[in-house]
Design a protein around this motif. Structure first.
Motif, short mmCIF file in Angstrom:
data_model
loop_
_atom_site.label_atom_id
_atom_site.label_comp_id
_atom_site.label_asym_id
_atom_site.label_seq_id
_atom_site.Cartn_x
_atom_site.Cartn_y
_atom_site.Cartn_z
N GLU A 136 1.07 -1.25 -0.05
CA GLU A 136 0.09 -0.09 -0.16
C GLU A 136 0.51 1.02 0.06
O GLU A 136 0.68 2.07 -0.23
CB GLU A 136 -0.74 -0.54 1.14
N THR A 137 2.15 0.94 0.67
CA THR A 137 3.03 2.25 0.25
C THR A 137 4.27 1.99 -0.26
O THR A 137 5.11 0.96 -0.90
CB THR A 137 3.64 2.62 1.42
N ILE A 138 5.18 3.28 -1.26
CA ILE A 138 6.22 2.93 -2.53
C ILE A 138 7.08 2.67 -1.41
O ILE A 138 7.03 3.09 0.20
CB ILE A 138 6.63 4.48 -2.52
N GLY A 139 7.63 1.39 -1.95
CA GLY A 139 9.52 1.16 -1.31
C GLY A 139 9.68 0.82 -1.76
O GLY A 139 10.23 1.10 -3.25
N PHE A 140 11.11 -0.39 -1.22
CA PHE A 140 12.29 -0.77 -1.87
C PHE A 140 12.33 -0.76 -3.68
O PHE A 140 13.07 -0.21 -4.21
CB PHE A 140 12.86 -1.42 -1.92
N VAL A 141 11.31 -1.77 -4.34
CA VAL A 141 11.02 -1.60 -5.99
C VAL A 141 10.47 -0.87 -6.64
O VAL A 141 11.30 -0.51 -7.15
CB VAL A 141 10.23 -3.03 -5.91
N ASP A 142 9.67 -0.42 -6.26
CA ASP A 142 9.48 1.54 -6.51
C ASP A 142 10.41 2.22 -6.89
O ASP A 142 10.06 2.99 -7.75
CB ASP A 142 8.01 2.02 -6.29
N ILE A 143 11.03 2.92 -5.98
CA ILE A 143 12.07 3.85 -6.01
C ILE A 143 12.60 3.00 -6.70
O ILE A 143 13.64 3.84 -7.03
CB ILE A 143 12.38 4.08 -4.59
N SER A 144 13.36 1.62 -6.61
CA SER A 144 14.17 1.33 -7.46
C SER A 144 14.06 1.05 -9.36
O SER A 144 15.07 1.57 -10.26
CB SER A 144 14.73 -0.05 -6.99
N ALA A 145 12.72 1.01 -9.86
CA ALA A 145 12.36 1.04 -10.55
C ALA A 145 11.58 1.85 -11.38
O ALA A 145 11.25 1.47 -12.67
CB ALA A 145 11.88 -0.25 -10.65
N ALA A 146 10.73 2.88 -10.48
CA ALA A 146 9.89 3.97 -11.59
C ALA A 146 10.42 4.56 -12.45
O ALA A 146 9.34 5.36 -12.84
CB ALA A 146 8.85 4.36 -10.26
N TRP A 147 11.04 5.44 -12.25
CA TRP A 147 12.06 5.74 -13.03
C TRP A 147 11.89 5.28 -15.12
O TRP A 147 12.05 6.25 -15.85
CB TRP A 147 13.63 6.09 -12.61
N ILE A 148 11.94 4.03 -14.73
CA ILE A 148 12.37 3.30 -16.64
C ILE A 148 10.50 4.25 -17.31
O ILE A 148 11.15 4.72 -18.23
CB ILE A 148 11.72 1.88 -16.16
N GLY A 149 10.07 4.07 -15.95
CA GLY A 149 8.58 5.00 -16.32
C GLY A 149 8.97 6.54 -17.79
O GLY A 149 8.59 6.57 -18.19
N ILE A 150 9.79 7.02 -16.92
CA ILE A 150 10.05 8.48 -17.79
C ILE A 150 10.98 8.22 -18.87
O ILE A 150 11.04 8.86 -19.48
CB ILE A 150 11.19 10.01 -16.17
N TRP A 151 12.25 7.21 -18.73
CA TRP A 151 12.61 6.96 -19.66
C TRP A 151 12.09 6.58 -20.55
O TRP A 151 12.18 6.88 -21.73
CB TRP A 151 14.03 6.44 -19.29
N ALA A 152 11.27 5.88 -20.60
CA ALA A 152 10.45 4.97 -21.61
C ALA A 152 9.87 5.85 -22.27
O ALA A 152 9.92 5.71 -23.67
CB ALA A 152 9.89 4.02 -20.80
N LYS A 153 9.10 6.94 -21.94
CA LYS A 153 8.77 7.86 -22.40
C LYS A 153 9.35 8.92 -23.58
O LYS A 153 9.57 9.00 -24.43
CB LYS A 153 7.57 8.87 -21.53
#
Length: 225
Positions: A150-167
């Motif tokens: 339910e909260t932002i954690g280890f994987v979220d901060i490790s991988a969410a930047w992929i969304g920016i770079w993919a765009k």
């Protein structure tokens, strides 16, 4: 010296690996000094703190350096345990989080780079493979809002930047990798993480980042011809 004092992050403004360390520090409310490195003329501080790889990011805490972004995030989570836990307490869930973070680095990132650096039929093949890998990443959400539950954690901060770079990849090479129809959960996850106020305030200016990556793409293409 208390655990919140003497914290310095050596990074680079356009580096997603430095960015995710910043996210970890910000989520935990840890005060730190940020040192933006000139990667074309690496400082004596960086070379001293990371003599093996000579790369950013490096966290310096009470004069002691810690290198490699995922290692740094785990270090931060262990030292400041009482502030916003990033990794689950359950050993099995912790192992699962490490697995998905590693999957993002070892599978998703190379797949994005392959699409970004190839042309013609090879690029189309790479794009297809990248979509399949991103779809696999989506499966790790298991229907939850975040990889951590339910909260932002280890994987979220490790991988969410992929969304920016993919765009940005899409803007430069005109190939869409993250599709709302085939990867709805991943699209919503990117949005939820990246729109979080703490996460969002650390993001580099999009136009500046776009121009930076365009220049990187031009140099890659010129080198390959």
């Amino acid at each position: 010296m208390a655990a919140g004092e003497g914290v310095k992050l050596i990074g680079y403004w356009a580096s997603p690996y430095a960015l995710r360390v910043e996210w970890a520090l910000k989520l935990k409310g840890i005060e730190y000094e940020y040192v933006d490195e000139d990667l074309s003329n690496k400082s004596a501080l960086l070379l001293q703190c990371n003599p093996v790889h000579k790369k950013i990011p490096v966290l310096v805490h009470d004069g002691k350096p810690v290198a490699e972004s995922l290692v740094i995030i785990e270090y931060v989570d262990e030292v400041w345990k009482e502030k916003y836990p990033l990794l689950p307490r359950d050993p099995c869930e912790r192992a699962k989080a490490r697995f998905w973070a590693k999957f993002a680095d070892e599978k998703c990132v190379p797949a994005l780079m392959a699409t970004f650096t190839k042309q013609g039929e090879e690029q189309e093949k790479s794009a297809k493979e990248a979509r399949e890998i991103l779809k696999t990443l989506e499966s790790g959400l298991e229907g939850k809002p975040f990889f951590g539950g339910e909260t932002i954690g280890f994987v979220d901060i490790s991988a969410a930047w992929i969304g920016i770079w993919a765009k940005i990849n899409e803007d430069i090479v005109n190939i869409k990798l993250v599709d709302e129809k085939t990867m709805p959960l991943l699209c919503v996850w990117f949005q939820h993480v990246l729109e979080n106020p703490i996460i969002k305030e650390c993001l580099p200016p999009r136009e500046k980042l776009l121009e930076h990556i365009k220049g990187f793409h031009r140099r890659l293409m010129a080198a390959s011809t």
